[in-house]
Scaffold this active site. Structure first.
Site, PDB file in Angstrom:
ATOM      1  N   LEU A   1      29.703  37.458  57.794  1.00 46.26           N
ATOM      2  CA  LEU A   1      28.715  38.099  58.678  1.00 46.26           C
ATOM      3  C   LEU A   1      28.955  39.607  58.827  1.00 46.26           C
ATOM      4  O   LEU A   1      28.196  40.283  59.535  1.00 46.26           O
ATOM      5  CB  LEU A   1      28.647  37.401  60.037  1.00 46.26           C
ATOM      6  CG  LEU A   1      28.232  35.916  59.998  1.00 46.26           C
ATOM      7  CD1 LEU A   1      27.936  35.400  61.399  1.00 46.26           C
ATOM      8  CD2 LEU A   1      27.046  35.643  59.085  1.00 46.26           C
ATOM      9  N   ARG A   2      30.002  40.126  58.161  1.00 44.64           N
ATOM     10  CA  ARG A   2      30.204  41.587  57.976  1.00 44.64           C
ATOM     11  C   ARG A   2      30.488  42.390  59.237  1.00 44.64           C
ATOM     12  O   ARG A   2      30.560  43.614  59.158  1.00 44.64           O
ATOM     13  CB  ARG A   2      29.002  42.217  57.259  1.00 44.64           C
ATOM     14  CG  ARG A   2      28.660  41.591  55.928  1.00 44.64           C
ATOM     15  CD  ARG A   2      29.736  41.776  54.891  1.00 44.64           C
ATOM     16  NE  ARG A   2      29.277  41.339  53.584  1.00 44.64           N
ATOM     17  CZ  ARG A   2      30.044  40.713  52.701  1.00 44.64           C
ATOM     18  NH1 ARG A   2      31.324  40.464  52.955  1.00 44.64           N
ATOM     19  NH2 ARG A   2      29.560  40.362  51.537  1.00 44.64           N
TER      20      ARG A   2
ATOM     21  N   ASP B   1      39.797  34.783  51.706  1.00 45.10           N
ATOM     22  CA  ASP B   1      38.623  34.714  50.826  1.00 45.10           C
ATOM     23  C   ASP B   1      38.054  36.095  50.490  1.00 45.10           C
ATOM     24  O   ASP B   1      37.988  36.981  51.341  1.00 45.10           O
ATOM     25  CB  ASP B   1      37.523  33.869  51.444  1.00 45.10           C
ATOM     26  CG  ASP B   1      36.293  33.867  50.579  1.00 45.10           C
ATOM     27  OD1 ASP B   1      36.352  33.321  49.478  1.00 45.10           O
ATOM     28  OD2 ASP B   1      35.283  34.477  50.980  1.00 45.10           O
TER      29      ASP B   1
ATOM     30  N   ASP C   1      28.754  30.476  51.211  1.00 47.15           N
ATOM     31  CA  ASP C   1      29.357  31.767  50.841  1.00 47.15           C
ATOM     32  C   ASP C   1      28.314  32.885  50.977  1.00 47.15           C
ATOM     33  O   ASP C   1      28.244  33.802  50.152  1.00 47.15           O
ATOM     34  CB  ASP C   1      29.944  31.729  49.421  1.00 47.15           C
ATOM     35  CG  ASP C   1      30.919  32.885  49.188  1.00 47.15           C
ATOM     36  OD1 ASP C   1      31.193  33.653  50.131  1.00 47.15           O
ATOM     37  OD2 ASP C   1      31.400  33.019  48.041  1.00 47.15           O
TER      38      ASP C   1
ATOM     39  N   PRO D   1      30.000  41.750  44.193  1.00 47.54           N
ATOM     40  CA  PRO D   1      29.723  40.317  44.051  1.00 47.54           C
ATOM     41  C   PRO D   1      29.303  39.678  45.378  1.00 47.54           C
ATOM     42  O   PRO D   1      29.832  40.033  46.427  1.00 47.54           O
ATOM     43  CB  PRO D   1      31.063  39.746  43.577  1.00 47.54           C
ATOM     44  CG  PRO D   1      32.097  40.700  44.082  1.00 47.54           C
ATOM     45  CD  PRO D   1      31.435  42.062  44.130  1.00 47.54           C
ATOM     46  N   GLY D   2      28.354  38.755  45.291  1.00 49.33           N
ATOM     47  CA  GLY D   2      27.952  37.998  46.477  1.00 49.33           C
ATOM     48  C   GLY D   2      26.449  37.891  46.580  1.00 49.33           C
ATOM     49  O   GLY D   2      25.722  38.785  46.143  1.00 49.33           O
TER      50      GLY D   2
HETATM   51  O1  DOR Z   1      30.878  36.809  45.639  1.00 48.55           O
HETATM   52  C1  DOR Z   1      31.643  36.875  46.586  1.00 48.55           C
HETATM   53  N1  DOR Z   1      31.405  37.716  47.608  1.00 48.55           N
HETATM   54  N2  DOR Z   1      32.724  36.128  46.568  1.00 48.55           N
HETATM   55  C2  DOR Z   1      33.683  36.263  47.497  1.00 48.55           C
HETATM   56  O2  DOR Z   1      34.658  35.554  47.440  1.00 48.55           O
HETATM   57  C3  DOR Z   1      33.572  37.293  48.543  1.00 48.55           C
HETATM   58  C4  DOR Z   1      32.175  37.637  48.790  1.00 48.55           C
HETATM   59  C5  DOR Z   1      31.980  38.879  49.632  1.00 48.55           C
HETATM   60  O3  DOR Z   1      32.695  39.088  50.610  1.00 48.55           O
HETATM   61  O4  DOR Z   1      31.053  39.638  49.327  1.00 48.55           O
HETATM   62 ZN    ZN Z   2      33.331  34.091  50.448  1.00 45.10          ZN
END
Ligand code: DOR
Ligand code: ZN
Length: 456
Positions: free
Chosen positions: A77-78, A168, A321, A339-340
Site C-alpha cells: 500500500l506504499r 518481500d 501482490d 516490477p509490479g
Molecule cells: O513485482 C514485484 N513488485 N514483486 C515484488 O516482490 C515487490 C513488488 C513491489 O514492491 O513493487
Molecule cells: Zn510483493
C-alpha cells in the site's frame, strides 16, 4: 493523481445497527436466502426474515453469490514513503472494491516497517478509516538489508499485533539469517513469508528466461533462481522452523517442490498471484512496462501447473501482490520499468474466470483460497469464517453474471499499472461488508455510499 472519493470525516461515525441482505446465495449454493446482521455479526439466516426483522438498511442481493469477506496475504500500500502511488486510504478503497475485508501490507515501505511504531501507525490509520483491516507485515531484517533480524517480539506485542514477517521485494539470501529467523519465529509463533529469488542469478534480469526473452533481447530470470530458494527454505523449515510461507510461486518446479515438502510433513504454505495464473511472458512482446513483475510472467505450462496446484491444495491461497507504481516508473523502456502490477480490484474476477466460469471449480473453492485459507494461515480472528449465525459479518457479494471491461481510469487505486486494461470479465463484486458496515457498493461505486449510509 486521482481523487475520486472525497471523504474521511464521516467514516468513524457509529455504524448502522442492523442490515438485511435479501436474495443472496451463500457460496453460490441452493435457493436464495436472507441474512440479518446486527451489531457487526450475523444474527439470522432464513428465507422469510423480511417479515420478522426490520432493519436500518437493506441490500437487495439480486440472486448473487455471498462469500466470506476476502483476505489478501500480500499487498503493497506504499504508505509511508510513496504516497504518490498509493496510500492506506486509496489502497483500502481498492481492497474494499475488490471484495476484501482484510489485507496484509508488505514491509518494503520508506522507512521500512521494521519497528513497532511504523506498524502501529499503518494499523491505526486503516482502523480509523474503517474500510478494510490493514495488517502491517514486519520486515525480517532491519532495512531489508538481509543482515540483522528485527524485533519480531516487540512488533508482535505492539498495538498492530504483527503476525507475519517478510522482506518481500527482496529475498533473505543468507541461509544462516534465514535459519535464525525461523528459530526466532518458532518461539513467538509468527509466520515468515519468503520472496524466493537467488539474487546472484537474477542480476540485470527483467523477464522470464526462455524463448520469449531470447527473441525480445531481454535479460532472463531463470526458474532455478526461485526454485533453489524454495528447496533450501523447505529444508530449513524442516530442521529449524515451524511455519514458512512462500510468496508468489511462479514455476512448475516450485509446485513439484511444494508437493515434496508437503508429503514430508514440512509446514510449508504457498500463494500464487492472479497474474501468474492468467498471464504468460507472451505479453512482453509489446515491451509494455506494465507487464514487468517479480517473479516474472512465465510460460503456459507454468500457469497450468499453478492452476492445478491451487485446485489440489499444493498451493494454499491466491494473493494479489498488488504493487502500485506511477507512470514515471512504468511508461519507460521495459528494462527500466519497476516490477509490479495492480491486483486488488481485479483478482476476484480473474479467479472466477479461470476456475468458476470454466467449470474447473465452484464458489466454495473461491471462498477457500481467497478467504478461509489466508485467514487460517495468518491466524486472523474474525475473517474467513463460515457464513453462519454468530459469526462476524465480514462478507462479499459477487454478481456472477455481470460482464465488465477493466478500465484503468476507473480504479480506486492511485496507480494505473493494471495488466488487464480492456479485458472483459464475467463476475463482479457488488458489495463488501466489514463488521456489518457497507464498505463498497457498486451501485454508487465506493465510499460515497458509505458516507450516505453513515449519515443515515
Ligand atoms: O513485482 C514485484 N513488485 N514483486 C515484488 O516482490 C515487490 C513488488 C513491489 O514492491 O513493487
Ligand atoms: Zn510483493
Amino acid at each position: 493523481m486521482k481523487d475520486n472519493y472525497p471523504l474521511t470525516g464521516q467514516l468513524s461515525a457509529p455504524a448502522a445497527q442492523t442490515l438485511l441482505i435479501t436474495n443472496v446465495r451463500p457460496y453460490g449454493e441452493g435457493e436464495p436466502t436472507e441474512v440479518f446482521i446486527e451489531d457487526g455479526a450475523i444474527a439470522a439466516i432464513g428465507s422469510e426474515l423480511t417479515e420478522t426483522h426490520s432493519a436500518d438498511n437493506t441490500i437487495d442481493g439480486a440472486g448473487s453469490v455471498l462469500l466470506p469477506g476476502l483476505v489478501d496475504m500480500h499487498v503493497h500500500l506504499r504508505e509511508p514513503g510513496r504516497e504518490d502511488t498509493e496510500t492506506i486510504e486509496t489502497g483500502s478503497r481498492a481492497a474494499a472494491k475488490g471484495g476484501f475485508t482484510a489485507v496484509f501490507t508488505m514491509a518494503n515501505t520508506t522507512p521500512v516497517t521494521d519497528q513497532p511504531v511504523i506498524a502501529e501507525s499503518v494499523w491505526a490509520k486503516a482502523q480509523a478509516l474503517g474500510l478494510c483491516d490493514v495488517h502491517p507485515v514486519g520486515s525480517i531484517t532491519k532495512g531489508l538489508e538481509g543482515k540483522t533480524l528485527t524485533e519480531f517480539g516487540m512488533m508482535k506485542n505492539s498495538d498492530a499485533k504483527v503476525r507475519m514477517f517478510s522482506d518481500d521485494g527482496k529475498c533473505v539470501q543468507d541461509p544462516q539469517i534465514m535459519r535464525r529467523a525461523l528459530e526466532y519465529a518458532k518461539g513467538l509463533d509468527v509466520l515468515l513469508a519468503q520472496h524466493a529469488e537467488d539474487s546472484r542469478m537474477t542480476e540485470g534480469a527483467c523477464a522470464h528466461e526462455g524463448p520469449t526473452s531470447a527473441k525480445l533481447g531481454l535479460h532472463g530470470w531463470p526458474r532455478v533462481a526461485e526454485e533453489s530458494i524454495v528447496a533450501r527454505d523447505a529444508l530449513l523449515a524442516r530442521d529449524y522452523g515451524n511455519r514458512l510461507h512462500i510468496c508468489h510461486a511462479s514455476t512448475t518446479g516450485t509446485v513439484e517442490l511444494l508437493k515434496w515438502a508437503k508429503e514430508q510433513g514440512i509446514p510449508l504454505t504457498a500463494e500464487v498471484t492472479p497474474h501468474h495464473l492468467l498471464l504468460t511472458d507472451d505479453k512482453l512482446r509489446t515491451y509494455d512496462g506494465v507487464y514487468r513483475v517479480n517473479p516474472p510472467l512465465r510460460e503456459e505450462h507454468d500457469t497450468l501447473a499453478l492452476r492445478q496446484a491451487l485446485l489440489d491444495g499444493l498451493i494454499d491461497v491466491v494473493a494479489t501482490d498488488h504493487a502500485p507504481h506511477g507512470s514515471e516508473d512504468k511508461c519507460v523502456e521495459f528494462e527500466m520499468a519497476k516490477p509490479g502490477m495492480l491486483g486488488l480490484e481485479s483478482s476476484l474476477a480473474v479467479i472466477a474466470k479461470i476456475f468458476v466460469e470454466s467449470g474447473l471449480a465452484d464458489w466454495r473453492f473461491v471462498a477457500r483460497v481467497m478467504s478461509e485459507r489466508p485467514a487460517e494461515i495468518t491466524r486472523l480472528p474474525g475473517h474467513g469464517r463460515p457464513i453462519a449465525v454468530g459469526e462476524p459479518a465480514n462478507l462479499t457479494i459477487v454478481d456472477p453474471h455481470n460482464s465488465w471491461v477493466s478500465d484503468s481510469t476507473q480504479l480506486a487505486s492511485k496507480s494505473e499499472n493494471n495488466p488487464y486494461e480492456g479485458e472483459e470479465f464475467g463476475a463482479r463484486v457488488t458489495h463488501t461488508i466489514l463488521r456489518g458496515r457497507l464498505t463498497y457498493n457498486l451501485a454508487t461505486d465506493g465510499a460515497a455510499s458509505l458516507a450516505q449510509e453513515e449519515a443515515k
